[in-house]
Design an enzyme around this catalytic site. Structure first.
Site, short mmCIF file in Angstrom:
data_model
loop_
_atom_site.label_atom_id
_atom_site.label_comp_id
_atom_site.label_asym_id
_atom_site.label_seq_id
_atom_site.Cartn_x
_atom_site.Cartn_y
_atom_site.Cartn_z
N GLU A 106 1.06 -1.25 -0.07
CA GLU A 106 -0.04 0.00 0.11
C GLU A 106 0.90 1.00 0.00
O GLU A 106 1.95 1.18 0.55
CB GLU A 106 -0.90 0.07 1.31
CG GLU A 106 -2.06 1.00 1.25
CD GLU A 106 -3.27 0.72 2.18
OE1 GLU A 106 -3.94 -0.42 2.13
OE2 GLU A 106 -3.01 1.70 3.30
N ASP A 152 0.37 5.39 0.72
CA ASP A 152 -0.62 6.26 1.38
C ASP A 152 -0.44 7.62 1.28
O ASP A 152 0.49 7.97 1.72
CB ASP A 152 -1.14 5.75 2.76
CG ASP A 152 -1.73 4.43 2.96
OD1 ASP A 152 -2.19 3.85 2.05
OD2 ASP A 152 -1.58 3.76 4.07
N GLU A 181 -2.55 10.37 3.49
CA GLU A 181 -3.57 10.77 4.38
C GLU A 181 -3.72 12.08 4.91
O GLU A 181 -2.69 12.65 5.36
CB GLU A 181 -3.52 9.80 5.60
CG GLU A 181 -3.71 8.23 5.10
CD GLU A 181 -3.64 7.27 6.33
OE1 GLU A 181 -4.57 6.48 6.57
OE2 GLU A 181 -2.72 7.62 7.22
#
Length: 295
Positions: free
Chosen positions: A107, A109, A111
């Site tokens: 993953e 990411d 955020e």
């Protein structure tokens, strides 16, 4: 920001834009959210423009929302323009990421952690590789990401993963698999985005909660570009050197000189947390990649 810093960023942006966009590439996205993505949850909290070029997500006390790409990819570059929740956004989280959705998942990411009004958004990035994470970095952005759209990019190839904000590299994760460091290189990933309630941890470690009287909270997405290898069940196809797989070319195996200057500027003036400096968290035993070159 000083005049010198503004000049450095302008020159760096110009050189970076030239270096990354003068290749023959086969863009696989249509630019239409209705054709490239599907709603993963709470369709009543998703709004798409009539031409499909813009999509917005809504968070209220009932639900957040999310969407995901119809296809999966193995290496490439993803660009997405995002305008974040304005005003009092404490406790809200806008996520934009690549994920393999496997038990030992990979993953990549972004955020975006909301904040109380008057305090800056925090951008947290993270990497999962073969199911392992704990690789968070956090920066304060050098602009207000709620006033206008800005471009958030992920370049992912055999050599490195580069996070870029308006073409400024803010984070690099090198492929040190030959030294025993896990790196996402075999599992295809889809593109996902969501807006959700993270007030148990996102703002002040969970101290600042969502003020629902300020809602509903809206984040908007537009002008996505997916220039990546579509997964067809054969990793060798996406790992091969070819004009189509431009991202695997040697010149994208590391940062350019202009990119390095910008990268150092971000880390010097805007970084607020780096897992590689958190000796207490790792009890003095920092992850192996922390002692290896970033580019």
């Amino acid at each position: 920001m000083t005049a010198n810093n503004r000049i450095i960023i302008f020159i760096g942006l110009f050189l970076t834009l030239i270096s990354t966009r003068t290749v023959d590439a086969s863009v696989v996205s249509t630019g239409d959210f209705n054709k490239d993505f599907f709603v993963t949850w709470s369709p009543g909290h998703v709004n798409t423009s009539a031409d499909g070029k813009t999509m917005s997500l809504k968070l209220d006390q009932e639900s957040g929302a999310g969407f995901a790409s119809n296809q999966m990819f193995l290496f490439g570059q993803i660009d997405m323009q995002i305008k974040l929740v304005p005003g009092h956004s404490a406790g809200t989280v806008v996520a934009y990421y690549l994920t393999s959705d496997q038990p030992n998942r990979d993953e990549v990411d972004y955020e975006f952690l909301g904040n109380v009004e008057g305090k800056p958004y925090i951008l947290q990035t993270n990497i999962f590789a073969d199911g392992l994470d704990d690789r968070e970095e956090r920066i304060n952005l050098w602009f207000d990401p709620t006033k206008d759209f800005h471009t958030y990019s992920i370049l992912w190839n055999l050599h490195q993963i580069v996070f870029m904000v308006d073409w400024v590299p803010i984070r690099v994760y090198r492929n040190h698999a030959d030294k025993g460091v896990a790196f996402p290189r075999w599992q295809p990933m889809s593109i996902k985005a969501s807006l959700w309630n993270g007030d148990s941890w996102a703002t002040g470690g969970g101290r600042d909660k969502i003020d629902w009287s300020k809602g509903p909270f809206i984040a908007s997405f537009r002008n996505h570009t997916i220039d990546a290898c579509v997964w067809k069940g054969n990793a060798r196809f996406c790992r091969a050197e070819s004009p189509t797989n431009w991202w695997n070319e040697e010149r994208f195996s590391t940062l350019s000189n202009a990119q390095r200057r910008l990268f150092k500027w971000v880390r010097k003036y805007h970084m607020i947390y780096d897992y590689c400096e958190d000796k207490e968290r790792f009890q003095g035993n920092l992850p192996k990649e922390c002692s290896l070159p970033k580019y």
